[in-house]
Enzyme design. Structure first.
Site, mmCIF file in Angstrom:
data_model
loop_
_atom_site.group_PDB
_atom_site.id
_atom_site.type_symbol
_atom_site.label_atom_id
_atom_site.label_comp_id
_atom_site.label_asym_id
_atom_site.label_seq_id
_atom_site.Cartn_x
_atom_site.Cartn_y
_atom_site.Cartn_z
ATOM 1 N N LYS A 39 0.815 -1.182 0.141
ATOM 2 C CA LYS A 39 0.071 -0.039 -0.049
ATOM 3 C C LYS A 39 0.976 1.165 -0.119
ATOM 4 C CE LYS A 39 -4.335 0.774 2.732
ATOM 5 N NZ LYS A 39 -4.785 0.415 3.924
HETATM 6 O O1 G3P Z 1 -7.912 1.380 5.499
HETATM 7 C C1 G3P Z 1 -8.170 2.764 6.089
HETATM 8 C C2 G3P Z 1 -9.372 3.279 5.966
HETATM 9 O O2 G3P Z 1 -10.600 2.263 5.768
HETATM 10 C C3 G3P Z 1 -9.513 4.252 6.999
HETATM 11 O O3 G3P Z 1 -10.772 4.445 7.700
HETATM 12 O O4 G3P Z 1 -12.384 5.032 9.686
HETATM 13 O O5 G3P Z 1 -9.695 5.716 9.648
HETATM 14 O O6 G3P Z 1 -11.490 6.885 8.063
HETATM 15 P P1 G3P Z 1 -11.014 5.540 8.725
#
Ligand code: G3P
Length: 221
Positions: free
Chosen positions: A83
């Site tokens: 990634k």
């Molecule tokens: O994989 C990372 C992404 O899903 C982040 O999620 O909830 O931190 O915005 P969030």
């Protein structure tokens, strides 16, 4: 649509993997930090448990660092997808890692233009963060619609990996649009599994069975 889990928690990964629900895993430095312990061991273990793609993120900001870390991360397993962030250096690393046969997930995508560039750089996955767009008053799901249309128009092979999902309706909407993958926080997957009518129905079935059994204790299925 493939279901990935967005976590670095080994117990949770095992739990849902045993149900046959997981097509892959996504992690990031924040998720690894939340679990504590040795991140290398955690990433290695996740790649061992899961058969599908496991996204492991670089923490370098320059091309050379991303290449070095990407090659190292790939050693954790043949299912590792590296990634990289949606930056100029990240796209350069995406192109080079892909040329070496290492698949790449370009993360932190917030616009259709960024998704076009990730596809042009050869990414296996493009990860738009819909919840974080919703958080700032934008329509995150509309970004998925736009990317889907663009990728269809030009037959881009890059898969849309919907990230930053906050609730089960995000999953339904992403599926209706035809997104390739959703990566779910475990709480969202748990909510997808439950329905109050299922609980009520099961309770009634078991109560009726007990009634029958009270009339003849020798019955069995
Ligand atoms: O994989 C990372 C992404 O899903 C982040 O999620 O909830 O931190 O915005 P969030």
């Amino acid at each position: 649509m493939k279901i990935f889990l967005d976590t670095a928690n080994l117990e949770v990964i095992k739990k849902y993997n045993d149900m046959g629900l997981l097509d892959g895993i996504t992690t990031n430095p924040s998720l690894l930090s939340k679990e504590g312990g040795d991140p290398q061991k955690t990433m290695e273990e996740i790649s061992r448990i899961i058969k599908g793609d496991v996204s492991l993120e670089v923490v370098a900001e320059n091309y050379e660092g991303m290449m070095e870390q990407g090659r190292r991360l790939r050693k954790y397993g043949d299912n590792v997808v590296v990634k990289v962030p949606m930056t100029a250096e990240g796209l350069k690393a995406c192109k080079a890692l892909t040329a070496e046969g290492i698949p790449v997930n370009v993360t932190l995508i917030f616009s259709p233009n960024q998704a076009i560039l990730a596809a042009k750089a050869g990414a296996k996955y493009a990860s738009p963060f819909i919840g974080r767009l919703d958080d700032v008053g934008k329509d995150g799901m509309n970004l998925i619609r736009e990317i889907k249309q663009i990728y269809l128009n030009y037959d881009f092979k890059t898969q849309i990996l919907v990230a930053s999902i906050r609730h089960p309706m995000h999953v339904v909407d992403a599926a209706k649009i035809g997104a390739d993958v959703v990566t779910l926080p475990p709480e969202v997957l748990e909510k997808m599994l439950k329905h109050q009518l299922t609980d009520i129905g099961l309770k009634n079935f078991l109560a009726d069975w007990e009634k029958l059994k009270s009339e003849d204790p020798n019955i069995s299925i």
